[in-house]
Design a protein around this motif. Sequence first.
Motif, PDB file in Angstrom:
ATOM      1  N   GLY A  30      28.389  49.503  24.249  1.00  0.00           N
ATOM      2  CA  GLY A  30      28.937  49.521  25.599  1.00  0.00           C
ATOM      3  C   GLY A  30      29.882  48.397  25.958  1.00  0.00           C
ATOM      4  N   SER A  31      30.188  47.467  25.020  1.00  0.00           N
ATOM      5  CA  SER A  31      31.061  46.341  25.348  1.00  0.00           C
ATOM      6  C   SER A  31      31.941  45.942  24.170  1.00  0.00           C
ATOM      7  CB  SER A  31      30.238  45.106  25.726  1.00  0.00           C
ATOM      8  OG  SER A  31      29.496  45.325  26.880  1.00  0.00           O
ATOM      9  N   ARG A  46      33.955  39.841  28.245  1.00  0.00           N
ATOM     10  CA  ARG A  46      33.279  41.111  27.964  1.00  0.00           C
ATOM     11  C   ARG A  46      34.026  42.223  28.702  1.00  0.00           C
ATOM     12  NH1 ARG A  46      27.549  42.280  26.886  1.00  0.00           N
ATOM     13  NH2 ARG A  46      27.259  40.048  27.122  1.00  0.00           N
ATOM     14  N   GLY A  48      34.347  46.540  29.280  1.00  0.00           N
ATOM     15  CA  GLY A  48      33.824  47.882  29.079  1.00  0.00           C
ATOM     16  C   GLY A  48      34.853  48.658  28.271  1.00  0.00           C
ATOM     17  N   GLN A  51      38.039  49.449  30.264  1.00  0.00           N
ATOM     18  CA  GLN A  51      38.769  48.210  30.550  1.00  0.00           C
ATOM     19  C   GLN A  51      39.497  47.721  29.305  1.00  0.00           C
ATOM     20  OE1 GLN A  51      35.267  46.102  31.769  1.00  0.00           O
ATOM     21  NE2 GLN A  51      35.940  46.022  33.902  1.00  0.00           N
ATOM     22  N   GLU A  71      36.333  50.325  36.265  1.00  0.00           N
ATOM     23  CA  GLU A  71      35.477  51.288  35.569  1.00  0.00           C
ATOM     24  C   GLU A  71      35.228  52.477  36.490  1.00  0.00           C
ATOM     25  OE1 GLU A  71      33.846  51.647  32.566  1.00  0.00           O
ATOM     26  OE2 GLU A  71      34.987  49.965  31.836  1.00  0.00           O
TER      27      GLU A  71
END
Length: 72
Positions: A30-31, A46, A48, A51, A71
């Motif tokens: 997820g990152s 960090r 997403g 992003q 997001e």
Amino acid sequence: MTTQFNDHVVWRKSSRSDDGNCVEVASTVGSILVRDSKDSDGPVLRFGPKQWRVFTQDGCGRGFSSAPAREQ
């Protein structure tokens, strides 16, 4: 807030790195993580997945827009 990443995170140096201006990236669930390769214990950005996509597309072609990515 300081976040510690475990030993299972694999950092890769950017193929666009030059003369000490290097970043490293790592992918987690997820990152996408980004850090300065000269300061591996320093801050980590960090992103997403969406992003990261917007960040890399803006940086690779069109230039950065003034509106931040959100997001959805």
